[in-house]
Design an enzyme around this catalytic site. Structure first.
Site, PDB file in Angstrom:
ATOM      1  N   LYS A  13      26.251  31.088  61.201  1.00 56.27           N
ATOM      2  CA  LYS A  13      26.436  30.511  62.049  1.00 56.27           C
ATOM      3  C   LYS A  13      27.787  31.186  62.756  1.00 56.27           C
ATOM      4  O   LYS A  13      27.755  30.687  64.448  1.00 56.27           O
ATOM      5  CB  LYS A  13      27.337  29.048  61.647  1.00 56.27           C
ATOM      6  N   ARG A  88      30.873  17.891  58.346  1.00 58.55           N
ATOM      7  CA  ARG A  88      30.555  18.546  56.924  1.00 58.55           C
ATOM      8  C   ARG A  88      29.628  17.597  56.073  1.00 58.55           C
ATOM      9  O   ARG A  88      29.060  17.693  55.204  1.00 58.55           O
ATOM     10  CB  ARG A  88      31.795  19.684  56.584  1.00 58.55           C
ATOM     11  N   ARG A 127      30.622  40.595  51.873  1.00 55.43           N
ATOM     12  CA  ARG A 127      31.706  40.619  53.384  1.00 55.43           C
ATOM     13  C   ARG A 127      33.164  41.002  52.907  1.00 55.43           C
ATOM     14  O   ARG A 127      33.513  40.676  52.097  1.00 55.43           O
ATOM     15  CB  ARG A 127      31.845  38.951  53.681  1.00 55.43           C
ATOM     16  N   ARG A 160      37.855  37.854  51.311  1.00 59.43           N
ATOM     17  CA  ARG A 160      38.141  36.661  51.069  1.00 59.43           C
ATOM     18  C   ARG A 160      38.291  35.946  50.250  1.00 59.43           C
ATOM     19  O   ARG A 160      37.655  35.856  50.002  1.00 59.43           O
ATOM     20  CB  ARG A 160      37.505  36.060  52.390  1.00 59.43           C
ATOM     21  N   ARG A 171      30.798  26.825  46.904  1.00 61.80           N
ATOM     22  CA  ARG A 171      30.595  25.866  48.094  1.00 61.80           C
ATOM     23  C   ARG A 171      29.012  25.969  48.881  1.00 61.80           C
ATOM     24  O   ARG A 171      28.643  24.680  49.767  1.00 61.80           O
ATOM     25  CB  ARG A 171      31.475  27.203  49.191  1.00 61.80           C
TER      26      ARG A 171
END
Ligand code: AMP
Length: 223
Positions: A13, A88, A127, A160, A171
């Site tokens: 996104k 959300r 990532r 992260r 998540r």
């Protein structure tokens, strides 16, 4: 043009939003980014959000909705916005409807960025982000020239906290439980259109622009 990007964390996104911002000239409002900014600057909001973010949990709805309401007051959001990571939960979506109604606005499109969980786990756990400039890399698909070092500014690349394996799984669980019901919420309003989150970035952007094409052409013709 008021757009919501729906999709799991790691579906792409954010990348799509950045590219749409260039084309549509409306701001990208990403609640995750606003929380991270507050965290970095050690604000009260940042301190509150940290305890939830570290565990991959959602920050409470009232805190998040008030933050978005404030953000809408900025001049740059007058012509529209691209919401990424908000709403959300169903209560957030209901609150957003109220906020927009009070501003005489409405959602024009929800773009659902579709992606499988397995591919998302691979994408997110690999990532790496530059500590200094925020440039994004991947340990398999987008390696820097020198291991662990940013090509652009030479700073260290880090993972992260919320991209770590267990947190990613948490998540995704939260996404399926709390956020996926929003797809039906917006389908009932005929607002949902899908793009393929694992197509190339250019292709995803093309699919999204096709969806909002009519409006986009109108705006370009008017200029
Ligand atoms: P993101 O970068 O969008 O994946 O967001 C990172 C984290 O920020 C999430 O795991 C949540 O802890 C928090 N967050 C971002 N957006 C929201 C939201 N709309 N509601 C509650 N928490 C959020």
């Amino acid at each position: 043009m008021n757009i919501i990007l729906l999709g799991a964390p790691g579906s792409g996104k954010g990348t799509l939003a950045t590219r749409l911002v260039d084309k549509l000239n409306i701001p990208h409002i990403a609640t995750g980014d606003i929380f991270r900014f507050n965290l970095k600057n050690n604000t009260e909001l940042g301190k509150l959000a940290k305890s939830y973010m570290d565990k991959g949990e959602l920050v409470p709805d009232d805190v998040t909705c008030n933050m978005v309401k404030d953000r809408f007051q900025n001049d740059d959001a007058k012509e529209g916005f691209i919401l990424d990571g908000f709403p959300r939960t169903i209560p957030q979506a209901e609150e957003l409807d109220k906020i927009l109604k009070s501003m005489n606005k409405k959602i024009d499109y929800c773009i659902l960025v579709e992606a499988d969980d397995d591919k998302i786990v691979h994408r997110m756990t690999g990532r790496r982000v530059c500590k200094n400039c925020g440039e994004i890399y991947h340990t398999v698909t987008l390696k820097p020239k020198k291991d662990g070092i940013c090509d652009k500014c030479g700073s260290e690349l880090i993972q992260r906290d919320d991209d770590k394996g267990e947190v990613v799984k948490d998540r995704l669980k939260v996404y399926h439980e709390s956020t996926a019901p929003l797809i039906d919420y917006y389908k009932k309003q005929n607002l949902v259109h899908s793009v393929d989150g694992f197509a190339s970035v250019d292709e995803v952007v093309k699919q999204a622009l096709n969806i909002i094409g009519k409006w986009f052409q109108l705006k370009v013709t008017k200029k």
